[in-house]
Write an enzyme that holds these catalytic residues in place. Structure first.
Site, short mmCIF file in Angstrom:
data_model
loop_
_atom_site.label_atom_id
_atom_site.label_comp_id
_atom_site.label_asym_id
_atom_site.label_seq_id
_atom_site.Cartn_x
_atom_site.Cartn_y
_atom_site.Cartn_z
N SER A 72 -1.60 -3.38 5.98
CA SER A 72 -2.12 -4.49 5.17
C SER A 72 -3.30 -5.14 5.90
CB SER A 72 -1.03 -5.53 4.93
OG SER A 72 0.05 -4.90 4.26
N HIS B 26 0.85 -1.18 0.00
CA HIS B 26 0.00 0.00 0.00
C HIS B 26 0.89 1.24 0.00
CE1 HIS B 26 1.01 0.22 4.21
NE2 HIS B 26 0.47 -0.97 4.45
N GLY C 32 1.89 3.14 2.20
CA GLY C 32 2.91 3.17 3.26
C GLY C 32 4.20 2.50 2.80
N HIS C 33 4.07 1.33 2.15
CA HIS C 33 5.26 0.65 1.63
C HIS C 33 5.92 1.49 0.54
CE1 HIS C 33 2.73 -2.93 2.90
NE2 HIS C 33 3.85 -3.16 3.54
#
Ligand code: PAF
Length: 284
Positions: free
Chosen positions: A186, A34, A36-37
């Site tokens: 996640s 997502h 954030g990654h």
């Protein structure tokens, strides 16, 4: 982007990068990527010439009653996301590649792992440190990027790097949030639409802690009371801990400062959520 599944392939790629004089960054993940990654990838790209990302749902960091089997996975989607964001090498090992039969050595953290997440999830951080140590050995990165949402994980990885004399930089990247403040994770995939809305109470509580600090609160009890008052507006959210701690060891404090961290974990139905805030910085 090159995709690699075994140790020899990964080491060959790393050797070629080093041979060309490139700085290598590592972004370890468990996939189901997502924003954030992708923020970790962006930060890694800013600081290095090439970025390796690993995707491995590490069984060692899940307890026997935890969500290993249902942990969300979507490799085709992850491949696209990683490639579009500029990952150079995607390492997707199988379990037998990471833990060949007979592999039994573990990296065991110290007392910092006994509290908060470590108390709720016995053995979790041994699993995390073991897999991260293996990835560090395989890639020998100049830097590795982790998200601040998992603040205890980031703290323990920093300790491991310091205590085992690794010559790499651990970069901790601010949490990416939904417009309502909810931290991306996640595990948000487990939430029903109504639960998603209710999960917003975690970040609202952290915001209240931040506001109490900015309004002059100096006692940890007053800051946590401000957060707890917000949490109590959503009784379906069962708080596991609400901790006001100092940033290096995550030990509880009595008096707060700008660096003080407020961390919390809560259950919403079958889903366990965590989030935190650095008081002087606000949500992020
Ligand atoms: O934060 C995660 O996704 C995992 O704990 C990590 C660091 C990739 C280790 O499996």
């Amino acid at each position: 982007m090159i995709e690699l599944a075994d140790v020899a392939g990964l080491r060959g790629w790393v050797r070629a990068q080093r041979g060309a004089g490139r700085r290598v960054a590592l972004v370890p993940t468990m996939g189901f990527l997502h924003a954030g990654h992708l923020a970790l990838v962006d930060e890694a790209r800013r600081r290095a010439d090439v970025v390796a990302m690993s995707i491995f749902v590490n069984p060692l960091q899940f307890g026997p009653t935890e969500d290993l089997a249902r942990y969300p996975r979507d490799l085709p989607h992850d491949r696209r996301q990683a490639e579009e964001r500029g990952v150079d090498a995607l390492f997707v090992p199988s379990e037998v590649v990471m833990y060949p039969p007979g592999s039994e050595i573990r990296v065991v953290p110290g007392a910092t792992a006994d509290r908060w997440e470590g108390a709720a999830r016995p053995g979790h951080f041994t699993g995390v440190l073991t897999v991260v140590a293996k990835l560090f050995h395989l890639v020998e990165p100049d830097l590795a990027a982790f998200g601040r949402k998992d603040i205890q994980q980031a703290t323990l990885i920093r300790q491991m790097v310091r205590d085992l004399d690794w010559a790499l930089e651990v970069v901790v990247v601010p949490t990416v949030r939904e417009p309502d403040g909810r931290a991306l994770s996640s595990r948000n995939a487990y939430l029903e639409p109504d639960e998603r809305r209710r999960a917003g109470v975690l970040s609202a509580a952290l915001r209240a802690a931040h506001e109490a600090f900015r309004a002059g609160a100096s006692r940890a009890g007053d800051v946590s009371a401000a957060a707890r008052r917000v949490l109590e507006t959503e009784p379906s959210v069962a708080v596991e801990y609400l901790a006001v701690v100092e940033p290096l060891t995550l030990a509880p404090v009595d008096t707060v400062e700008a660096e003080t961290v407020v961390a919390l974990a809560a259950r919403l139905g079958r889903t366990r959520l965590i989030d935190n805030i650095v008081l002087g910085e606000g949500l992020g």
